[in-house]
Design a protein around this motif. Structure first.
Motif, mmCIF file in Angstrom:
data_model
loop_
_atom_site.group_PDB
_atom_site.id
_atom_site.type_symbol
_atom_site.label_atom_id
_atom_site.label_comp_id
_atom_site.label_asym_id
_atom_site.label_seq_id
_atom_site.Cartn_x
_atom_site.Cartn_y
_atom_site.Cartn_z
ATOM 1 N N ASN A 29 18.418 3.009 30.627
ATOM 2 C CA ASN A 29 17.639 2.913 31.859
ATOM 3 C C ASN A 29 18.562 2.643 33.048
ATOM 4 O OD1 ASN A 29 14.973 2.849 33.131
ATOM 5 N ND2 ASN A 29 15.368 0.670 33.470
ATOM 6 N N ALA A 30 19.515 1.742 32.863
ATOM 7 C CA ALA A 30 20.478 1.447 33.933
ATOM 8 C C ALA A 30 21.368 2.648 34.209
ATOM 9 C CB ALA A 30 21.322 0.232 33.560
ATOM 10 N N PHE A 31 21.811 3.336 33.161
ATOM 11 C CA PHE A 31 22.665 4.520 33.350
ATOM 12 C C PHE A 31 21.911 5.598 34.121
ATOM 13 C CE2 PHE A 31 24.264 8.672 32.255
ATOM 14 C CZ PHE A 31 25.645 8.524 32.254
ATOM 15 N N LEU A 32 20.659 5.862 33.742
ATOM 16 C CA LEU A 32 19.881 6.906 34.416
ATOM 17 C C LEU A 32 19.675 6.561 35.885
ATOM 18 C CD1 LEU A 32 18.225 9.533 34.248
ATOM 19 C CD2 LEU A 32 16.238 8.120 33.643
ATOM 20 N N PHE A 33 19.308 5.306 36.164
ATOM 21 C CA PHE A 33 19.135 4.910 37.559
ATOM 22 C C PHE A 33 20.460 5.003 38.311
ATOM 23 C CE2 PHE A 33 18.679 2.059 41.159
ATOM 24 C CZ PHE A 33 17.405 2.368 41.621
ATOM 25 N N GLY A 34 21.548 4.574 37.654
ATOM 26 C CA GLY A 34 22.860 4.678 38.280
ATOM 27 C C GLY A 34 23.238 6.109 38.608
ATOM 28 N N SER A 35 22.783 7.062 37.784
ATOM 29 C CA SER A 35 23.125 8.460 38.028
ATOM 30 C C SER A 35 22.411 9.027 39.251
ATOM 31 C CB SER A 35 22.798 9.313 36.797
ATOM 32 O OG SER A 35 21.403 9.505 36.646
ATOM 33 N N TYR A 78 35.581 0.196 40.196
ATOM 34 C CA TYR A 78 34.340 -0.434 39.741
ATOM 35 C C TYR A 78 34.104 -0.364 38.233
ATOM 36 C CZ TYR A 78 33.167 -0.718 44.674
ATOM 37 O OH TYR A 78 33.200 -1.021 46.011
ATOM 38 N N VAL A 79 34.306 0.795 37.614
ATOM 39 C CA VAL A 79 33.948 0.926 36.200
ATOM 40 C C VAL A 79 34.838 0.057 35.315
ATOM 41 C CG1 VAL A 79 33.718 2.496 34.238
ATOM 42 C CG2 VAL A 79 32.987 3.230 36.514
ATOM 43 N N MET A 80 36.155 0.108 35.522
ATOM 44 C CA MET A 80 37.039 -0.670 34.663
ATOM 45 C C MET A 80 36.834 -2.172 34.819
ATOM 46 S SD MET A 80 38.398 1.218 32.554
ATOM 47 C CE MET A 80 39.325 -0.118 31.816
ATOM 48 N N ASP A 166 26.923 -0.164 32.256
ATOM 49 C CA ASP A 166 26.220 1.103 32.037
ATOM 50 C C ASP A 166 25.735 1.710 33.358
ATOM 51 O OD1 ASP A 166 26.574 0.986 29.280
ATOM 52 O OD2 ASP A 166 24.720 -0.142 28.971
ATOM 53 N N PHE A 167 25.254 0.859 34.263
ATOM 54 C CA PHE A 167 24.830 1.314 35.584
ATOM 55 C C PHE A 167 25.986 2.002 36.308
ATOM 56 C CE2 PHE A 167 24.538 0.617 40.138
ATOM 57 C CZ PHE A 167 23.224 0.926 40.456
ATOM 58 N N GLU A 168 27.156 1.370 36.289
ATOM 59 C CA GLU A 168 28.297 1.940 37.004
ATOM 60 C C GLU A 168 28.830 3.197 36.314
ATOM 61 O OE1 GLU A 168 31.189 -0.983 38.088
ATOM 62 O OE2 GLU A 168 29.680 -2.328 38.921
ATOM 63 N N LEU A 169 28.676 3.288 35.003
ATOM 64 C CA LEU A 169 28.991 4.546 34.331
ATOM 65 C C LEU A 169 28.076 5.655 34.835
ATOM 66 C CD1 LEU A 169 29.700 3.916 30.529
ATOM 67 C CD2 LEU A 169 31.256 4.839 32.247
ATOM 68 N N ALA A 231 20.912 -3.804 39.598
ATOM 69 C CA ALA A 231 21.145 -3.080 40.852
ATOM 70 C C ALA A 231 21.549 -4.032 41.969
ATOM 71 C CB ALA A 231 19.895 -2.287 41.242
ATOM 72 N N ALA A 232 21.004 -5.242 41.967
ATOM 73 C CA ALA A 232 21.373 -6.227 42.986
ATOM 74 C C ALA A 232 22.801 -6.722 42.799
ATOM 75 C CB ALA A 232 20.412 -7.406 42.945
ATOM 76 N N ALA A 233 23.327 -6.618 41.568
ATOM 77 C CA ALA A 233 24.678 -7.108 41.284
ATOM 78 C C ALA A 233 25.746 -6.044 41.497
ATOM 79 C CB ALA A 233 24.748 -7.604 39.839
ATOM 80 N N PHE A 234 25.368 -4.812 41.822
ATOM 81 C CA PHE A 234 26.344 -3.750 42.028
ATOM 82 C C PHE A 234 27.228 -4.117 43.215
ATOM 83 C CE2 PHE A 234 27.002 0.859 43.564
ATOM 84 C CZ PHE A 234 28.160 0.988 42.821
#
Length: 294
Positions: A29-35, A78-80, A166-169, A231-234
């Motif tokens: 869910n986080a990955f999809l929203f991140g995309s 960000y990802v690493m 996962d969000f950042e991925l 999302a708030a922590a991005f």
């Protein structure tokens, strides 16, 4: 630029093809929203963004007629760090539980066997509602499983660190897709001797819209407390709960309205071979880079 139906289709392809992304992502869910996330603060797709952020900032791209996001810069920035934070969080939790802390690494870079936090599915939503309205029709039929339904309410620091990775991925996958698509469009222009122009832009975007309509898509993000906290922590830009709800609404309409054309698609500028090859290339490149870099 690829529209959201194309980005959703890319995410679904990565989840289904069994590659490095599928094996790595725990919170789908986080990955999809991140995309979808890099387009949210720009303000065109998600309405009511009070303080829009320029595309060149959200996408790490120099101003150009067809910009190419610097996906590697986002990955390193960000990802690493997110991967390392997730590793430390899970390692600490395992150590506190007197388990093998070495297992944390496999939890971060490969989630085979881990319970998945699923995105929403329009097919599953329709099935659930139909079971309420027409119970006799479903007598004796088992309900489809609700993957990870009890996992998305947990809001410990470890949970958020894992979902943020996962969000950042997902954000990175968006930037990579834009980079590849725009690079191939530029190469097409060079081969055909076409100069960028407003007429070209209109034809190109029309072709992307037409191609997106040919894709079968079903997944949409779920607005949950865990996604809101993630999302708030991005760290690049905060996405608040109102923007999440508006984005989920736009994603729903995108998927619901993504009907297949009855006849073959007629493109005005690009070709079906172009779209088919680049769509496959994006998925293969994403899996290859995740496997290499993680």
């Amino acid at each position: 630029m690829p529209s959201w139906n194309i980005h959703i289709a890319h995410a679904e392809r990565l989840f289904s093809r069994g590659g490095a992304v599928m094996r790595t992502v725990f919170d789908r869910n986080a990955f999809l929203f991140g995309s979808l996330a890099p387009d949210i603060p720009v303000g065109y797709m998600t309405p009511g963004i009070e303080n829009p952020i320029a595309y060149r900032i959200t996408h790490f791209a120099e101003p150009a007629f067809i910009p190419k996001p610097r996906e590697r810069e986002f990955w390193d920035t960000y990802v690493m760090p997110a991967a390392k934070d997730a590793l430390r969080a899970e390692g600490g939790a395992l150590q506190a539980g007197s388990k093998d802390a070495g297992a944390a690494k496999s939890a971060v870079v490969g989630c085979a066997g881990a319970p998945i936090i699923a995105a929403s599915s329009l097919k599953l939503e329709a099935d659930r509602v139909s079971r309420v309205h027409y119970p006799r029709r479903y007598e004796g039929a088992s309900a489809p499983p609700q993957e990870g339904s009890g996992l998305d309410e947990a809001l410990s620091p470890m949970d958020i660190a894992r979902s943020l990775f996962d969000f950042e991925l997902g954000v990175w996958a968006h930037l990579l897709a834009d980079c590849i698509w725009n690079t191939r469009v530029n190469e097409f222009l060079d081969r055909e001797g076409i100069a960028p122009s407003e007429e070209f832009r209109v034809k190109k975007q029309g072709d992307f819209d037409a191609f997106g309509k040919t894709l079968s898509i079903d997944l949409v993000p779920r607005a949950t407390p865990r996604l809101a906290a993630t999302a708030a922590a991005f760290p690049q830009y905060r996405i608040d709960e109102r923007a999440i709800l508006m984005t989920v609404g736009v994603a729903h309409e995108t998927v619901r309205g993504n009907t297949f054309p009855s006849d073959s698609v007629s493109y005005r500028l690009l070709t079906s071979e172009f779209f088919e090859s680049v769509f496959v290339e994006v998925a293969e490149c994403a899996d290859a880079l995740v496997a290499e870099r993680l």
